[in-house]
Write an enzyme that holds these catalytic residues in place. Structure first.
Site, PDB file in Angstrom:
ATOM      1  N   VAL A  21       7.725  -2.537   6.873  1.00 28.09           N
ATOM      2  CA  VAL A  21       7.690  -1.157   7.350  1.00 28.09           C
ATOM      3  C   VAL A  21       8.412  -0.515   5.700  1.00 28.09           C
ATOM      4  CG1 VAL A  21       8.686   0.961   8.469  1.00 28.09           C
ATOM      5  CG2 VAL A  21       8.182  -1.229   9.743  1.00 28.09           C
ATOM      6  N   LYS A  22       7.522   0.286   5.034  1.00 29.44           N
ATOM      7  CA  LYS A  22       7.782   0.868   3.843  1.00 29.44           C
ATOM      8  C   LYS A  22       8.221   2.236   4.223  1.00 29.44           C
ATOM      9  CE  LYS A  22       5.641   1.091  -0.910  1.00 29.44           C
ATOM     10  NZ  LYS A  22       4.443   0.996  -1.499  1.00 29.44           N
ATOM     11  N   VAL A  23       9.680   2.479   3.485  1.00 33.54           N
ATOM     12  CA  VAL A  23      10.315   3.656   4.180  1.00 33.54           C
ATOM     13  C   VAL A  23      10.789   4.277   2.633  1.00 33.54           C
ATOM     14  CG1 VAL A  23      12.594   4.438   5.359  1.00 33.54           C
ATOM     15  CG2 VAL A  23      11.131   2.405   6.101  1.00 33.54           C
ATOM     16  N   THR A  54       0.869  -1.130   0.124  1.00 31.17           N
ATOM     17  CA  THR A  54      -0.041  -0.031   0.023  1.00 31.17           C
ATOM     18  C   THR A  54       0.887   1.371   0.065  1.00 31.17           C
ATOM     19  OG1 THR A  54      -0.048   0.195   2.488  1.00 31.17           O
ATOM     20  CG2 THR A  54      -1.564  -1.136   1.422  1.00 31.17           C
TER      21      THR A  54
END
Ligand code: G3P
Length: 218
Positions: free
Chosen positions: A86-88, A27
């Site tokens: 975790v999207k960073v 997402t």
């Protein structure tokens, strides 16, 4: 190659899961907004729901852009469900935070990757996944699939363990080309996964088989 679906839409996630070909979900804040999910509590609940629908990894993107903020937000997102990644974003503080997450056993997806140099930095920081944006590279008249190929080659040479998650997939052909170029995963809109089913000769052949069966069996 594994398939993730790139959406926050629960019906689409369930449809892809029920096909039996879904390995995860990605997402981003734009996709959450598109699905009408706003407000910290709703966003958090939505991530939990998505993570309960699929067995595979679910990327949840941080909003913070400073190191301390990314670490704080990322640790919180990772605590929501065991399969949250975790999207960073690919920025200096993001790379620093990916290093921290990597040392602390939290999986990461480094997003907004547009070059081989950025892919090297993310791999050195210990990112679990990198997301090169195929469609957006094509949008500026460069070659998104060539970028996937370049990253795949250099990751193989350097034996980096970071997986290539081809993102910004816009067509079924992008999926096939990303697979040929060496992507480990493609994260796709549902329409592009459904597009892989389509071939007129399949439809014609099936109609013929059913007609012949009816003729001889009534
Ligand atoms: O995974 C990234 C993706 O959501 C971006 O896609 O089509 O907005 O470039 P697009």
């Amino acid at each position: 190659m594994r398939f993730f679906i790139d959406t926050a839409d629960l019906d689409q996630i369930k449809e892809a899961r029920d096909l039996g070909v879904l390995d995860g979900v990605t997402t981003n804040p734009s996709l959450m907004a598109k699905s009408g999910i706003t407000g910290a509590k709703n966003i958090e609940d939505h991530y939990k729901t998505i993570a309960s629908i699929v067995d595979g990894d679910v990327s949840a993107e941080v909003i913070a852009t400073d190191y301390e903020g990314i670490v704080r937000e990322g640790e919180y997102l990772a605590s929501l469900a065991p399969n949250i990644v975790v999207k960073v974003p690919m920025i200096k503080d993001g790379i620093k935070a990916i290093g921290y997450f990597s040392e602390n056993g939290i999986k990461t997806n480094c997003t907004l990757v547009f070059s081989a140099g950025q892919a090297i930095l993310a791999a050195k920081a210990g990112a679990t996944y990198i997301s090169p944006f195929v469609g957006r590279v094509d949008d500026i008249n460069w070659d998104g699939i060539a970028l996937i190929q370049e990253i795949a080659e250099l990751y193989a040479i350097q034996m980096y363990e970071t997986e290539i998650l081809a993102a910004s997939i816009r067509s079924s052909k992008h999926i096939i080309d990303a697979a040929k170029a060496g992507a480990d995963i493609a994260t796709c809109p549902l329409s592009t996964i459904n597009g892989l089913f389509k071939h007129p000769l399949t439809d014609i052949g099936l109609a013929q088989f059913l007609a012949d069966h009816k003729k001889s069996n009534g």
